[in-house]
Design a protein around this motif. Structure first.
Motif, mmCIF file in Angstrom:
data_model
loop_
_atom_site.group_PDB
_atom_site.id
_atom_site.type_symbol
_atom_site.label_atom_id
_atom_site.label_comp_id
_atom_site.label_asym_id
_atom_site.label_seq_id
_atom_site.Cartn_x
_atom_site.Cartn_y
_atom_site.Cartn_z
ATOM 1 N N VAL A 21 0.838 -1.103 0.213
ATOM 2 C CA VAL A 21 0.003 0.042 -0.079
ATOM 3 C C VAL A 21 1.004 1.386 0.024
ATOM 4 N N LYS A 22 1.974 1.178 0.824
ATOM 5 C CA LYS A 22 2.746 2.335 0.844
ATOM 6 C C LYS A 22 3.472 2.224 -0.687
ATOM 7 N N ALA A 23 4.055 1.537 -1.062
ATOM 8 C CA ALA A 23 4.838 1.523 -2.420
ATOM 9 C C ALA A 23 3.783 2.120 -3.676
ATOM 10 N N ALA A 24 2.401 1.718 -3.610
ATOM 11 C CA ALA A 24 1.641 2.076 -4.477
ATOM 12 C C ALA A 24 1.078 3.544 -4.220
ATOM 13 N N GLN A 55 8.225 -8.240 -5.339
ATOM 14 C CA GLN A 55 9.135 -7.501 -5.329
ATOM 15 C C GLN A 55 9.078 -6.593 -6.883
ATOM 16 N N THR A 56 8.540 -7.416 -7.737
ATOM 17 C CA THR A 56 8.516 -6.923 -9.270
ATOM 18 C C THR A 56 7.364 -5.905 -9.204
ATOM 19 N N LEU A 57 5.885 -6.098 -8.343
ATOM 20 C CA LEU A 57 5.056 -5.230 -8.291
ATOM 21 C C LEU A 57 5.418 -3.966 -7.638
ATOM 22 N N VAL A 58 6.223 -4.114 -6.684
ATOM 23 C CA VAL A 58 6.652 -2.750 -5.817
ATOM 24 C C VAL A 58 7.543 -1.960 -6.620
ATOM 25 N N PRO A 61 4.948 0.474 -9.326
ATOM 26 C CA PRO A 61 3.708 1.404 -8.610
ATOM 27 C C PRO A 61 2.440 1.455 -9.188
ATOM 28 N N PRO A 62 2.267 1.710 -10.456
ATOM 29 C CA PRO A 62 0.974 1.787 -11.158
ATOM 30 C C PRO A 62 0.201 0.448 -11.397
ATOM 31 N N GLN A 63 0.970 -0.626 -11.682
ATOM 32 C CA GLN A 63 0.578 -1.895 -11.563
ATOM 33 C C GLN A 63 0.192 -2.406 -10.146
ATOM 34 N N LEU A 64 0.883 -2.172 -9.421
ATOM 35 C CA LEU A 64 0.724 -2.570 -7.889
ATOM 36 C C LEU A 64 -0.477 -2.031 -7.300
ATOM 37 N N ARG A 66 -3.034 -0.956 -9.308
ATOM 38 C CA ARG A 66 -4.303 -1.284 -10.106
ATOM 39 C C ARG A 66 -4.771 -2.923 -9.267
ATOM 40 N N ILE A 67 -3.704 -3.531 -8.879
ATOM 41 C CA ILE A 67 -4.030 -4.758 -8.265
ATOM 42 C C ILE A 67 -4.578 -4.486 -6.744
ATOM 43 N N LEU A 68 -4.042 -3.742 -6.115
ATOM 44 C CA LEU A 68 -4.392 -3.225 -4.710
ATOM 45 C C LEU A 68 -5.687 -2.707 -4.662
ATOM 46 N N THR A 69 -6.230 -2.093 -5.714
ATOM 47 C CA THR A 69 -7.612 -1.365 -5.825
ATOM 48 C C THR A 69 -8.675 -2.315 -6.263
ATOM 49 N N TYR A 70 -8.087 -3.400 -6.919
ATOM 50 C CA TYR A 70 -9.027 -4.701 -7.182
ATOM 51 C C TYR A 70 -9.382 -5.214 -5.819
ATOM 52 N N HIS A 71 -8.658 -4.874 -4.683
ATOM 53 C CA HIS A 71 -9.077 -5.499 -3.665
ATOM 54 C C HIS A 71 -10.045 -4.475 -2.839
ATOM 55 N N VAL A 72 -10.385 -3.546 -3.334
ATOM 56 C CA VAL A 72 -11.030 -2.358 -2.470
ATOM 57 C C VAL A 72 -12.384 -2.237 -3.259
#
Length: 134
Positions: A21-24, A55-58, A61-64, A66-72
Motif C-alpha cells: 500500500v505504501k509502495a503504491a 518485488q516486481t510489483l513494488v 507502482p501503477p500496476q501494484l 491497480r492490483i491493490l484497488t482491485y481488492h477495494v
C-alpha cells in the motif's frame, strides 16, 4: 477505533500488504473517510505468489496500485451484505465474484478467513489469496 491503514499496520500478518500500500501510494486514499470495504490478503496470501512477484510489483507502482484497488470496494459491505450479491465492483473498475455459503464466503479465488473487522472508514475482510484480475 482506527482507520483501515492503522488497523493493518497494527495487526500481525499484514506487513506485506502495508508495504505494498505504501509502495503504491495508496496510504492517503485509504485514510480518507471512505467508506471502503477491503479484501485484505494476509502475509501468507502474498507468500503464495510466484517468487519475485511482490518485488516486481513494488517496482511497478501503477500496476501494484491497480492490483491493490482491485481488492477495494466503495462502501461498507459486511459479510451479511455480501451474502446477498453475486459480485461487487472494485475501485479498480472490474467486478469481483462473491460466493457465500453458510458461515464462510469466497472472494473470487480467495476464502475469507476473518470477516467484518470494523474500521473508522469502512470494513476489512481478511482473505487467504491475492485476487488477480482476469
Amino acid at each position: 477505533m482506527a482507520d483501515i491503514v492503522d488497523i493493518a499496520v497494527n495487526t500481525e500478518g499484514f506487513s506485506t500488504l502495508v508495504a505494498a500500500v505504501k509502495a503504491a501510494n495508496l496510504v492517503e486514499t485509504l485514510k480518507t473517510p471512505g467508506p471502503f470495504t477491503v479484501f485484505a490478503p494476509n502475509d501468507a496470501a502474498f507468500a503464495k505468489l510466484p517468487p519475485g512477484t511482490v518485488q516486481t510489483l513494488v517496482g511497478n507502482p501503477p500496476q501494484l496500485a491497480r492490483i491493490l484497488t482491485y481488492h477495494v470496494v466503495a462502501g461498507k459491505l459486511t459479510k451479511a451484505d455480501l451474502s446477498k450479491v453475486d459480485s461487487v465492483d472494485s475501485v479498480e473498475g472490474s467486478p469481483i465474484a462473491i460466493n457465500c455459503h453458510g458461515d464462510t464466503f469466497e472472494v473470487k479465488n480467495a476464502n475469507a478467513i476473518a470477516a467484518d473487522i470494523e474500521a473508522d472508514n469502512g470494513i476489512i475482510h481478511v482473505i487467504d489469496n491475492v485476487i488477480l484480475m482476469g
